[in-house]
Design an enzyme around this catalytic site. Structure first.
Site, PDB file in Angstrom:
ATOM      1  N   TYR A 115      25.219   2.796  52.918  1.00 41.52           N
ATOM      2  CA  TYR A 115      24.167   1.789  52.785  1.00 41.52           C
ATOM      3  C   TYR A 115      23.739   1.618  51.323  1.00 41.52           C
ATOM      4  O   TYR A 115      22.589   1.319  51.037  1.00 41.52           O
ATOM      5  CB  TYR A 115      22.940   2.164  53.632  1.00 41.52           C
ATOM      6  CG  TYR A 115      23.168   2.230  55.134  1.00 41.52           C
ATOM      7  CD1 TYR A 115      24.318   1.740  55.733  1.00 41.52           C
ATOM      8  CD2 TYR A 115      22.196   2.789  55.965  1.00 41.52           C
ATOM      9  CE1 TYR A 115      24.503   1.806  57.107  1.00 41.52           C
ATOM     10  CE2 TYR A 115      22.376   2.864  57.346  1.00 41.52           C
ATOM     11  CZ  TYR A 115      23.534   2.372  57.905  1.00 41.52           C
ATOM     12  OH  TYR A 115      23.702   2.441  59.267  1.00 41.52           O
ATOM     13  N   LYS A 159      32.062  14.516  57.152  1.00 41.40           N
ATOM     14  CA  LYS A 159      33.437  14.174  57.520  1.00 41.40           C
ATOM     15  C   LYS A 159      34.311  14.457  56.295  1.00 41.40           C
ATOM     16  O   LYS A 159      35.092  13.599  55.849  1.00 41.40           O
ATOM     17  CB  LYS A 159      33.475  12.694  57.953  1.00 41.40           C
ATOM     18  CG  LYS A 159      34.700  12.289  58.716  1.00 41.40           C
ATOM     19  CD  LYS A 159      34.807  12.858  60.108  1.00 41.40           C
ATOM     20  CE  LYS A 159      36.109  12.451  60.757  1.00 41.40           C
ATOM     21  NZ  LYS A 159      36.431  13.206  61.974  1.00 41.40           N
ATOM     22  N   ASP A 190      31.718  14.107  64.038  1.00 40.47           N
ATOM     23  CA  ASP A 190      32.118  13.647  65.381  1.00 40.47           C
ATOM     24  C   ASP A 190      31.904  14.757  66.409  1.00 40.47           C
ATOM     25  O   ASP A 190      31.270  14.551  67.453  1.00 40.47           O
ATOM     26  CB  ASP A 190      33.566  13.125  65.386  1.00 40.47           C
ATOM     27  CG  ASP A 190      34.503  13.901  64.483  1.00 40.47           C
ATOM     28  OD1 ASP A 190      34.091  14.931  63.919  1.00 40.47           O
ATOM     29  OD2 ASP A 190      35.670  13.485  64.353  1.00 40.47           O
TER      30      ASP A 190
END
Ligand code: NAD
Length: 322
Positions: A115, A159, A190
């Protein structure tokens, strides 16, 4: 005198924020409130969702109570929420997931990551740049470590197996945790999403990057009764903004059925931030007691309206003070 800017925003912001504001005013009649208009409704009328004058008003407040803003998927519309978080440099988005046996705090980096606002479109592709800086990671990690120090431990959601930017985030968070002497584990986001839902007792403070924190907290809302329950604080060095995690919920807006608990709990976080933990605890206790006696909005299986639920909490707060 604490000056509180009140931004209802769009949709159910117009319903849940007046409830939260009335409760704040009841416990702290000495606070000064002033309304600030921001949002899609304003953009439709004026072509600007949040201009420089509005930003100046927000900057003049000691704390901001914020509803939610509709962000249409229109390339010409700049998200006012992201603009405010960037311009006020609200780097830590603190989202407690609390209720029953669940007690997790998600600390989401709030100014960069996916963002960062660096994006462009070409005829056949569109690009969004994910920026993770050492400074941005350090300050949010430090905030999360301070929180984890008075609790149990820290998990770094990431990640890094795929994203170089997350290698830096994990490295910085682990170093900050070691410096603060906070037990810390890194987990891939995840697997973490599933594990938080299946074994919430394993988690305490979770720090993660912008979009992962956004998604993880909405998913974790499942543990405590849904989006109507989750408050949040957006913390910077000089400014602080308190808002429910949920959006403007156009599907239920204007029907007096939105759950105002997330907004009321956000007001309680505001009270704690300005140094009044006793009033914060009084508000949170009043919400719990009202829910326990069965006054609930439809998302929690009840029949109470937004305003009726708010009135019940106001009465309960008043009883506590009597
Ligand atoms: P949403 O959070 O508004 O709604 C998701 C679902 O949860 C809807 O079914 C809604 O009815 C329900 N819900 C949300 N809050 C509730 C409450 N207090 N009580 C009962 N039910 C509630 O998310 P969305 O539908 O994806 O987004 C709607 C708009 O809000 C979009 O324009 C989006 O960009 C915006 N949004 C804004 C913010 C913000 O201002 N910080 C955050 C998220 C989404």
């Amino acid at each position: 005198m604490v000056k509180v800017a009140v931004v209802e925003g769009d949709g159910i912001g117009h319903e849940v924020i007046p409830v939260a504001r009335d409760i704040l005013a009841a416990v702290r009649p000495d606070f000064e409130f002033f309304d600030v208009e921001v949002g899609y409704g304003l953009w439709e009328r004026t072509g600007c969702a949040c201009g420089e004058e509005t930003m100046a008003e927000l900057r003049s407040a000691d704390a901001i109570l914020f509803g939610a803003i509709t962000t249409p998927p229109d390339p010409d519309y700049r998200s006012a929420v992201l603009q405010i978080r960037h311009d006020l440099d609200l780097y830590a988005n603190v989202r407690p997931i609390q209720g029953g046996d669940v007690d997790i705090v998600i600390v989401r980096e709030n100014t960069e990551g996916l963002y960062s606002g660096i994006e462009w479109t070409e005829p056949d592709r569109a690009c969004t740049v994910r920026v993770v800086t050492r400074r941005g990671s350090e300050r949010v990690a430090r905030y999360a470590c301070t929180l984890a120090k008075s609790r149990r431990h820290l998990t770094v959601g990431n990640k890094a197996n795929v994203l170089k930017s997350d290698c830096l985030f994990v490295e910085v968070c682990m170093a900050e945790a070691a410096r603060a002497n906070v037990p810390c584990t890194a987990r891939y986001i995840d697997a973490l999403c599933l594990d938080v839902l299946m074994r919430p007792d394993r988690y305490d403070v979770i720090v993660t990057t912008n979009i992962f924190g956004d998604i993880l907290s909405d998913a974790a809302a499942y543990l405590v009764g849904g989006l109507g329950m989750l408050p949040s604080a957006n913390i910077g060095e000089r400014h602080a903004l308190f808002e429910p995690v949920h959006g403007s919920a156009p599907d239920i807006a204007g029907q007096n059925i939105a759950n105002p608990i997330a907004a009321i709990r956000s007001a309680a976080m505001l009270l704690r931030h300005v140094g009044d933990p006793a009033s914060a605890a009084a508000v949170e206790g009043a919400v719990r007691r009202v829910v326990d006696v069965g006054v609930r909005t439809p998302d929690l299986g009840g029949t109470a309206g937004t305003r009726e639920f708010g009135a019940a909490v106001l009465r309960e707060v008043g009883r506590g003070k009597a």
